[in-house]
Design an enzyme around this catalytic site. Sequence first.
Site, mmCIF file in Angstrom:
data_model
loop_
_atom_site.group_PDB
_atom_site.id
_atom_site.type_symbol
_atom_site.label_atom_id
_atom_site.label_comp_id
_atom_site.label_asym_id
_atom_site.label_seq_id
_atom_site.Cartn_x
_atom_site.Cartn_y
_atom_site.Cartn_z
ATOM 1 N N LYS A 58 -33.552 -45.238 22.744
ATOM 2 C CA LYS A 58 -33.811 -44.223 23.163
ATOM 3 C C LYS A 58 -35.655 -43.813 24.438
ATOM 4 C CE LYS A 58 -33.390 -39.305 24.393
ATOM 5 N NZ LYS A 58 -32.774 -38.467 25.389
ATOM 6 N N LYS A 90 -41.940 -34.786 24.990
ATOM 7 C CA LYS A 90 -41.975 -35.214 23.490
ATOM 8 C C LYS A 90 -41.249 -36.696 23.724
ATOM 9 C CE LYS A 90 -38.401 -34.978 20.449
ATOM 10 N NZ LYS A 90 -36.873 -34.294 19.572
ATOM 11 N N THR A 140 -33.738 -37.031 18.691
ATOM 12 C CA THR A 140 -34.349 -37.627 19.534
ATOM 13 C C THR A 140 -36.024 -37.771 18.040
ATOM 14 O OG1 THR A 140 -33.788 -37.671 21.541
ATOM 15 C CG2 THR A 140 -35.657 -38.904 21.295
HETATM 16 P P1 NAD Z 1 -33.065 -26.882 19.329
HETATM 17 O O1 NAD Z 1 -34.014 -26.451 18.918
HETATM 18 O O2 NAD Z 1 -32.277 -26.229 20.619
HETATM 19 O O3 NAD Z 1 -31.999 -26.773 17.940
HETATM 20 C C1 NAD Z 1 -32.021 -27.954 16.782
HETATM 21 C C2 NAD Z 1 -31.981 -26.779 15.755
HETATM 22 O O4 NAD Z 1 -32.480 -27.361 14.802
HETATM 23 C C3 NAD Z 1 -32.251 -25.611 15.463
HETATM 24 O O5 NAD Z 1 -30.924 -24.120 16.132
HETATM 25 C C4 NAD Z 1 -33.185 -25.500 14.499
HETATM 26 O O6 NAD Z 1 -33.197 -23.503 13.817
HETATM 27 C C5 NAD Z 1 -32.819 -26.123 13.626
HETATM 28 N N1 NAD Z 1 -33.676 -26.232 12.761
HETATM 29 C C6 NAD Z 1 -34.523 -27.142 12.284
HETATM 30 N N2 NAD Z 1 -34.609 -27.541 11.170
HETATM 31 C C7 NAD Z 1 -33.387 -27.242 10.443
HETATM 32 C C8 NAD Z 1 -33.099 -27.494 9.123
HETATM 33 N N3 NAD Z 1 -33.985 -28.231 8.301
HETATM 34 N N4 NAD Z 1 -31.667 -27.965 8.466
HETATM 35 C C9 NAD Z 1 -30.680 -26.160 9.287
HETATM 36 N N5 NAD Z 1 -31.275 -26.210 10.659
HETATM 37 C C10 NAD Z 1 -33.022 -26.799 11.237
HETATM 38 O O7 NAD Z 1 -33.355 -28.503 19.702
HETATM 39 P P2 NAD Z 1 -31.721 -29.540 20.614
HETATM 40 O O8 NAD Z 1 -32.351 -29.096 22.278
HETATM 41 O O9 NAD Z 1 -30.978 -28.847 20.100
HETATM 42 O O10 NAD Z 1 -32.600 -30.454 20.938
HETATM 43 C C11 NAD Z 1 -32.028 -31.523 18.655
HETATM 44 C C12 NAD Z 1 -32.298 -32.603 19.218
HETATM 45 O O11 NAD Z 1 -31.801 -33.291 20.159
HETATM 46 C C13 NAD Z 1 -34.403 -32.934 18.946
HETATM 47 O O12 NAD Z 1 -34.753 -34.036 18.445
HETATM 48 C C14 NAD Z 1 -34.071 -33.285 21.000
HETATM 49 O O13 NAD Z 1 -35.015 -33.890 21.723
HETATM 50 C C15 NAD Z 1 -32.673 -34.057 21.427
HETATM 51 N N6 NAD Z 1 -32.217 -34.660 22.872
HETATM 52 C C16 NAD Z 1 -32.633 -33.167 23.362
HETATM 53 C C17 NAD Z 1 -31.660 -32.743 24.641
HETATM 54 C C18 NAD Z 1 -31.759 -31.619 25.011
HETATM 55 O O14 NAD Z 1 -31.687 -31.431 26.930
HETATM 56 N N7 NAD Z 1 -31.996 -30.138 24.940
HETATM 57 C C19 NAD Z 1 -31.248 -34.128 25.415
HETATM 58 C C20 NAD Z 1 -31.528 -35.184 24.484
HETATM 59 C C21 NAD Z 1 -31.403 -35.483 22.659
#
Ligand code: NAD
Length: 293
Positions: A168, A243, A93
């Site tokens: 979204k 966010k 997102t």
């Molecule tokens: P998270 O922080 O658990 O995971 C993100 C991962 O990306 C981390 O493990 C981090 O180490 C990795 N990362 C960051 N930069 C990187 C790079 N350059 N190369 C490789 N890895 C890298 O976050 P999440 O909860 O998995 O969310 C991910 C996305 O999904 C976000 O944009 C969030 O807004 C969206 N989202 C989350 C949810 C939720 O409930 N958690 C729901 C819908 C959407």
Amino acid sequence: MARIGFIGLGNMGGPMAVNLVKAGHEVLGFDLAAPVLKAAEESGVKPASHASQAVKDAEIVITMLPQGKHVLTAWTDILQSVAQGTLVIDCSTIDVESSRKAHEMAKAAGCLSLDAPVSGGTGGASAGTLTFMAGGSGGAFAKAKPVLEAMGKKIVHCGEAGAGQAAKICNNMILGISMVGVCEAFVLAEKLGLSHQALFDVASTSSGQCWSINTYCPVPGPVPTSPANNDYKPGFAAALMLKDLKLSQEAALASGASTPLGAEAAQLYALFDKLGNGGRDFSAIIEMFREKM
Ligand code: NAD
């Protein structure tokens, strides 16, 4: 079955990549965090030592990263390492502007691209029941759909580049506003001596009905599966709601849209977060309205 490079194996990306493995795809994964990469490896994802290694020879690349700046950095690396014609999908997102920029970068590299953010949370990611909102060309969508179906139950083509992100943040702005409204109504009912169940029975079946009351009721009791019954453990964390509301307000400013209730909801969630509640479910904001504000 496809060879897929998956970058970002966190709370969402990890279980999504595992569902692709379960569907029979060959998934090469990379994450900057070693423990996260190891957990994915234990569930069948082949670990790569760098993003470029994960995406080399991939037919499809998927990114699931925190913010627009991470996506643009990762896509810069990815697009230097993949063959022309590769489909690159961003499921994070992020802001609409960064998303459109990522599409332009992919086009310049001769690649197909799709923005495909999700709703459904970590539960939906594990169960493979996410909703995907996609933006990009018809060709990119057609190629992505069978792969997205391994991770989700509803896949919607919303329009051209950035349309998935737009859908979204509009949806989540409605959610933030509606949750605030439902919480205010329950607090007012408490002051008026009306029981939670009575308000629920009326509002959930009349013109006040919405997802925030019918499915995710912010008080314990009426909807047993809502986080209110589990000490407001997320669910959907307040920090993530903040966010998304910030992204909606950035987009409103950039496009000239008037969103006064979206702006108010963003301020309320910013205060709730500042008070130390970012890790709690977003419906816990009802407790802030019980205080004198
Ligand atoms: P998270 O922080 O658990 O995971 C993100 C991962 O990306 C981390 O493990 C981090 O180490 C990795 N990362 C960051 N930069 C990187 C790079 N350059 N190369 C490789 N890895 C890298 O976050 P999440 O909860 O998995 O969310 C991910 C996305 O999904 C976000 O944009 C969030 O807004 C969206 N989202 C989350 C949810 C939720 O409930 N958690 C729901 C819908 C959407």
